[in-house]
Structure formats: C-alpha cells, structure tokens
Write a protein that holds these residues in place. Structure first.
Motif, mmCIF file in Angstrom:
data_model
loop_
_atom_site.group_PDB
_atom_site.id
_atom_site.type_symbol
_atom_site.label_atom_id
_atom_site.label_comp_id
_atom_site.label_asym_id
_atom_site.label_seq_id
_atom_site.Cartn_x
_atom_site.Cartn_y
_atom_site.Cartn_z
ATOM 1 N N ALA A 63 18.694 -2.188 -8.666
ATOM 2 C CA ALA A 63 19.863 -1.343 -8.379
ATOM 3 C C ALA A 63 21.025 -1.693 -9.304
ATOM 4 N N VAL A 64 21.215 -2.988 -9.557
ATOM 5 C CA VAL A 64 22.280 -3.428 -10.475
ATOM 6 C C VAL A 64 21.984 -2.937 -11.895
ATOM 7 N N LEU A 65 20.711 -3.054 -12.269
ATOM 8 C CA LEU A 65 20.305 -2.573 -13.589
ATOM 9 C C LEU A 65 20.576 -1.074 -13.725
ATOM 10 N N ALA A 66 20.298 -0.329 -12.652
ATOM 11 C CA ALA A 66 20.548 1.118 -12.668
ATOM 12 C C ALA A 66 22.039 1.401 -12.885
ATOM 13 N N GLN A 67 22.889 0.593 -12.239
ATOM 14 C CA GLN A 67 24.344 0.775 -12.404
ATOM 15 C C GLN A 67 24.770 0.479 -13.846
ATOM 16 N N LEU A 68 24.186 -0.586 -14.404
ATOM 17 C CA LEU A 68 24.516 -0.938 -15.790
ATOM 18 C C LEU A 68 24.089 0.172 -16.750
ATOM 19 N N VAL A 69 22.905 0.694 -16.526
ATOM 20 C CA VAL A 69 22.400 1.778 -17.384
ATOM 21 C C VAL A 69 23.308 2.998 -17.262
ATOM 22 N N LEU A 70 23.804 3.244 -16.045
ATOM 23 C CA LEU A 70 24.721 4.375 -15.829
ATOM 24 C C LEU A 70 26.005 4.199 -16.650
ATOM 25 N N VAL A 71 26.533 2.976 -16.643
ATOM 26 C CA VAL A 71 27.762 2.692 -17.396
ATOM 27 C C VAL A 71 27.513 2.909 -18.898
ATOM 28 N N VAL A 72 26.363 2.423 -19.370
ATOM 29 C CA VAL A 72 26.035 2.581 -20.793
ATOM 30 C C VAL A 72 25.883 4.069 -21.133
ATOM 31 N N ALA A 73 25.247 4.829 -20.237
ATOM 32 C CA ALA A 73 25.044 6.272 -20.467
ATOM 33 C C ALA A 73 26.390 6.983 -20.624
ATOM 34 N N VAL A 74 27.313 6.692 -19.728
ATOM 35 C CA VAL A 74 28.637 7.332 -19.791
ATOM 36 C C VAL A 74 29.354 6.912 -21.076
ATOM 37 N N SER A 75 29.242 5.622 -21.424
ATOM 38 C CA SER A 75 29.912 5.127 -22.636
ATOM 39 C C SER A 75 29.377 5.811 -23.883
ATOM 40 N N GLY B 140 0.795 -1.229 0.000
ATOM 41 C CA GLY B 140 0.000 0.000 0.000
ATOM 42 C C GLY B 140 0.821 1.271 0.000
ATOM 43 N N TRP B 141 2.152 1.139 0.179
ATOM 44 C CA TRP B 141 3.035 2.308 0.128
ATOM 45 C C TRP B 141 3.576 2.464 -1.298
ATOM 46 N N ILE B 142 3.725 3.706 -1.713
ATOM 47 C CA ILE B 142 4.210 3.959 -3.081
ATOM 48 C C ILE B 142 5.612 4.556 -3.018
ATOM 49 N N SER B 143 6.505 3.908 -3.764
ATOM 50 C CA SER B 143 7.841 4.475 -3.942
ATOM 51 C C SER B 143 7.869 5.087 -5.335
ATOM 52 N N ARG B 144 7.948 6.389 -5.415
ATOM 53 C CA ARG B 144 7.852 7.065 -6.719
ATOM 54 C C ARG B 144 9.232 7.536 -7.209
ATOM 55 N N GLY B 145 9.550 7.109 -8.390
ATOM 56 C CA GLY B 145 10.795 7.559 -9.022
ATOM 57 C C GLY B 145 10.475 8.572 -10.109
ATOM 58 N N GLY C 239 21.818 11.379 -21.881
ATOM 59 C CA GLY C 239 21.010 12.057 -20.863
ATOM 60 C C GLY C 239 19.791 11.243 -20.480
ATOM 61 N N ALA C 240 19.138 10.657 -21.487
ATOM 62 C CA ALA C 240 17.952 9.833 -21.204
ATOM 63 C C ALA C 240 18.328 8.606 -20.388
ATOM 64 N N LEU C 241 19.459 8.006 -20.725
ATOM 65 C CA LEU C 241 19.923 6.834 -19.967
ATOM 66 C C LEU C 241 20.300 7.223 -18.538
ATOM 67 N N LEU C 242 20.933 8.391 -18.412
ATOM 68 C CA LEU C 242 21.332 8.882 -17.091
ATOM 69 C C LEU C 242 20.107 9.094 -16.209
ATOM 70 N N MET C 243 19.087 9.680 -16.801
ATOM 71 C CA MET C 243 17.845 9.931 -16.061
ATOM 72 C C MET C 243 17.184 8.613 -15.672
ATOM 73 N N THR C 244 17.188 7.667 -16.602
ATOM 74 C CA THR C 244 16.608 6.350 -16.313
ATOM 75 C C THR C 244 17.366 5.669 -15.182
ATOM 76 N N SER C 245 18.688 5.748 -15.230
ATOM 77 C CA SER C 245 19.515 5.133 -14.188
ATOM 78 C C SER C 245 19.205 5.744 -12.814
ATOM 79 N N TRP C 246 19.123 7.067 -12.791
ATOM 80 C CA TRP C 246 18.844 7.785 -11.541
ATOM 81 C C TRP C 246 17.490 7.330 -10.960
ATOM 82 N N THR C 247 16.471 7.280 -11.828
ATOM 83 C CA THR C 247 15.130 6.935 -11.368
ATOM 84 C C THR C 247 15.064 5.482 -10.923
ATOM 85 N N LEU C 248 15.683 4.596 -11.677
ATOM 86 C CA LEU C 248 15.696 3.181 -11.289
ATOM 87 C C LEU C 248 16.393 3.016 -9.937
#
Lengths: 135, 306
Positions: B266-278, B163-168, B237-246
């Motif tokens: 959290a692992v997926l967010a890290q992977l997306v961050l690496v792809v964004a930087v690359s 019943g609790w919402i975690s909003r990204g 930028g889109a990947l960075l934003m996705t990583s942050w939100t995830l």
C-alpha cells in the motif's frame, strides 16, 4: 567568419565544377583545414536548391583529386595537401601573380586564361622524385 | 450533453487555443530581417501551430472519450487504445512537422549561396530536451519490462492467500507492454527522422548563419517538447495504473481476515502515485515552457547583421 560557396545557375560552367573549384580553392588556401568536415551532400544540395547528385559528383571529384575523403560516420572531410617543398613555392608564386595582376588591373578571368595559356605552352618537365630510403 | 462532457470540451478548446495564441505571439515578436526570413518564419510557425493542436486534440479527445463519453461513440475505448493515444497523437504531431519541413521554401534565383557548415541533429535539438525525452522513454520501457515480468497474466496481478485469489487489474502485463514498447520505439525513430529533416532543410537566405540556426533550434525544441509530453503522459498514466492496481492488491481479501492486507505494498502504491503525478506535472510544465533563449539569439544575430 563562415565559408560560403556560390553556384551561378546561368553560368556555362557545370554546377558540380563550380562547387568543386571553390572548395578546392578554400582547401589550397588553407581556409578549410585538414580533417574539417564538409556539409552532407543532402544538406548542401538543399541549401543551394540543386540536385543532391550534383553535390555528390563535386565531392567525388574532390576525392579523386585527393582534397577530400569520405569516412564512415564522419562523412566527407577535408584532406589538405602537405605544405612545404615545391608546393609551397608554387602557392607563394600564385599569390604574387594575383597580386601583380590586380595591381595591373587585369581581371580574374584574364589571370585564369593566362595561367591556362602558360600550362598549355610550357613543356612539362619530368617530375623529380626523392630517393626511397633503403630498408 | 452532460456537464462533464461540456467541461471536457471547454478544456479541450482552451488547451488548443492557448498554444495557438503563444505561437502567434512567438511569430510576431521575432524580427525577420528579410522577406525570405519572414517567409521562413511563417512557414516554421504554421506547421508548429497545427501540430500542437493535433497533439492536444489527440490526447484530450481520448481523455474526453474515456471520462465523459462521446454521444456519437457510445462504446468506450479499450485500455490499450487509451494507453497508446498519447503516442499516436505524438506520431500525428510529428507527421505534421515532417510535412512542414518537406515543404520548406527552397532557394530561388540564379545565384545560390550556401555556408560550408555542418549541421547535425545535435545542433538543432537542445541537449536538455533530448536527455529528458530519452529519460522518459527509458523509464517507460523499464516500467513496462518490470510490469511484464511481475504480472501473473496478460493484464492482471494476482495475490494468492490460503487458496483465495486477490486479483488486481488492469496491470502492465504484455497486453499493454507490447504495443506501448513498439510505440515508443517508433516514436523515437520518427523523432530522430524529423529532427534530421530540420537539420538538413534549406538555409534561410538573407540572414546570418546564427539566425538560421536559431530558427532550426526553435523548431527542434518545439518537436522535442511535444514528444516528451506524449512520453511523460504515457509514463504518468502507466504509473497511475500501476499504483491503482497495487493498491487493490494490497487490500485485505474480503472473505478472509483484515490481517491479509499488505501495508508495504500500500505504501509502495502511494509512492508510485506521487511519482505519477510528478511526472505528469513535469512533462506538462516542460511542454508549456517558452523557449526564451532562442528568440533572444535570433534578435542578437539580427542586430549584429544590421
């Protein structure tokens, strides 16, 4: 080696006719082969610094004489006339005529005048048609 | 002005002056075999320099606005404006190139000469850069589609636990996806249009076809390097934003137990961050790369003519 066309803006010959004549000569001489693409109207007009309509008219005249055709997606392509038969003899005779004329010091313009004169004075013979095979 | 604002300003100046210096050097090292060739070379270099400055000013200007603020503009831009900034800058970049192509020196003199050669966009745009540009665009549109499909709102991603919402937020929902997709389509169409102008512009007089084609390919490469940079930065930028939100969504809900964390996300967010930087690094590296092959072709052609 690239093939070039020239347009003399001071000539009394219309610009489209200058382009048509040169492209037709290249096709008949076999320098432009069957299926070869010609530049787009806009590209050739830009390169020559003339109106696109002038090049378009030259291409239309080439199409009317059966030396080019416009195909969708491909643009304007060369449709070289079939080699052989009477046309081959005429082409060889033309080469001999030019060879003899140049050896005799006759200018290109005079050769063209002589051919035009011959075309005017000689009576046209009825065209010989090959028999159509029976079905 | 704060230190951050000064730093951003200096960075922006460097980013504008560096490509200008490269372009001037590029102009000077090429041999022009005729006055018409020199005029064409000058005309090809000037719009490229202005267009590059416009592109970088657009991208870095918004970056400065977001990170350090601009005294005259106290309000920070909204997320959509920031997300669309690289594409808008790339459109301005293309506009400058288009003006350059449309005002290209026309043939003069009583006798005009032209080669009966066909030139298409494929002839003037190097294939690796075309593939890269389409790849960035395809990846961006795919990411936007995936974001829109997985978003739980126009610009957020919710996770409901007991019943609790975690909003990204922000997340790549339709709020961002629609203008960015339209922007990508317009940018690709504009790129094709400007490359067509490059292919059909008047040929340079007094040089061989190879010299003329080399100059066209140089212009085509410059255009594609700028466009792929804008697309790569937008994708990064889109990947960075996705990583942050995830990353935010993966965190445990504060009012519940730490077991509500989702380490896989959290692992997926890290992977997306690496792809964004690359992606960001790759796009920037390609944009800064000098087209070494084309001047050599030009010089060889000139030598052959000489």
């Amino acid at each position: 080696m690239s093939l070039r066309v020239h347009v003399d803006l001071t000539s009394s010959t219309p610009h489209y006719e200058q382009i048509r004549a040169q492209v037709a000569a290249l096709v008949v001489a076999g320098r432009l082969v069957d299926g070869e693409r010609l530049p787009t109207v806009r590209a050739l007009a830009n390169d020559l610094g003339i109106a696109a309509g002038t090049v378009a008219r030259a291409y239309r005249e080439l199409e009317a004489s059966g030396l080019a055709t416009t195909r969708r997606r491909l643009g304007t392509v060369v449709t070289a006339p079939a080699v052989g038969g009477g046309r081959q003899d005429v082409a060889e005779a033309a080469v001999r005529l030019v060879d003899v004329a140049r050896a005799a010091g006759v200018s290109d313009e005079e050769v063209q005048d002589l051919v035009a004169s011959a075309l005017l004075t000689l009576p046209r013979r009825p065209a010989t048609t090959s028999p159509t095979p029976a079905r | 002005m704060s230190i951050a604002a000064w730093s951003a300003l200096v960075l922006a100046l460097l980013a504008v002056l560096a490509p200008l210096a490269v372009l001037v050097h590029d102009h000077r090292r090429t041999v022009a075999p005729s006055t018409e060739a020199a005029r064409a070379l000058r005309h090809a270099t000037l719009p490229a320099a202005v267009a590059t400055a416009v592109l970088l000013l657009g991208v870095l200007g918004v970056a400065t606005w977001v990170t350090a603020g601009v005294p005259a503009l106290p309000v920070r831009p909204d997320g959509r404006a920031v997300a669309c900034a690289p594409i808008a800058a790339a459109l301005a970049f293309l506009l400058v190139h288009a003006v350059g192509e449309l005002t290209y020196p026309r043939p003069s003199g009583d006798v005009r000469t032209a080669d009966l050669t066909t030139r298409t966009v494929a002839d003037v745009a190097p294939r690796p850069l075309r593939v890269l540009t389409w790849s960035w665009a395809g990846a961006l549109v795919t990411l936007l589609a995936a974001g829109t499909l997985t978003a739980t709102g126009p610009r957020h991603l919710d996770r409901v636990v007991d019943g609790w919402i975690s909003r990204g937020t922000p997340y790549l929902g339709s709020w961002y996806a629609v203008p960015l997709t339209v922007g990508v389509v317009v940018l690709l169409a504009a790129t094709a249009g400007v490359l067509h102008l490059v292919a059909t512009r008047p040929a340079v007089g007094g040089v061989g076809p190879g010299w003329d084609l080399a100059l066209r390919r140089r212009t085509g490469a410059r255009i594609l390097r700028g466009v792929q940079l804008a697309l790569a930065l937008t994708l990064a930028g889109a990947l960075l934003m996705t990583s942050w939100t995830l990353h935010r969504v993966a965190e445990p809900i504060p009012t519940l137990t730490p077991a509500t964390a989702v380490p896989e996300v959290a692992v997926l967010a890290q992977l997306v961050l690496v792809v964004a930087v690359s992606v960001g690094v790759a796009g920037t590296a390609v944009a800064l790369r000098r087209g070494a092959a084309h001047p050599r072709t030009v010089t060889a052609d000139v030598a052959a003519v000489a």
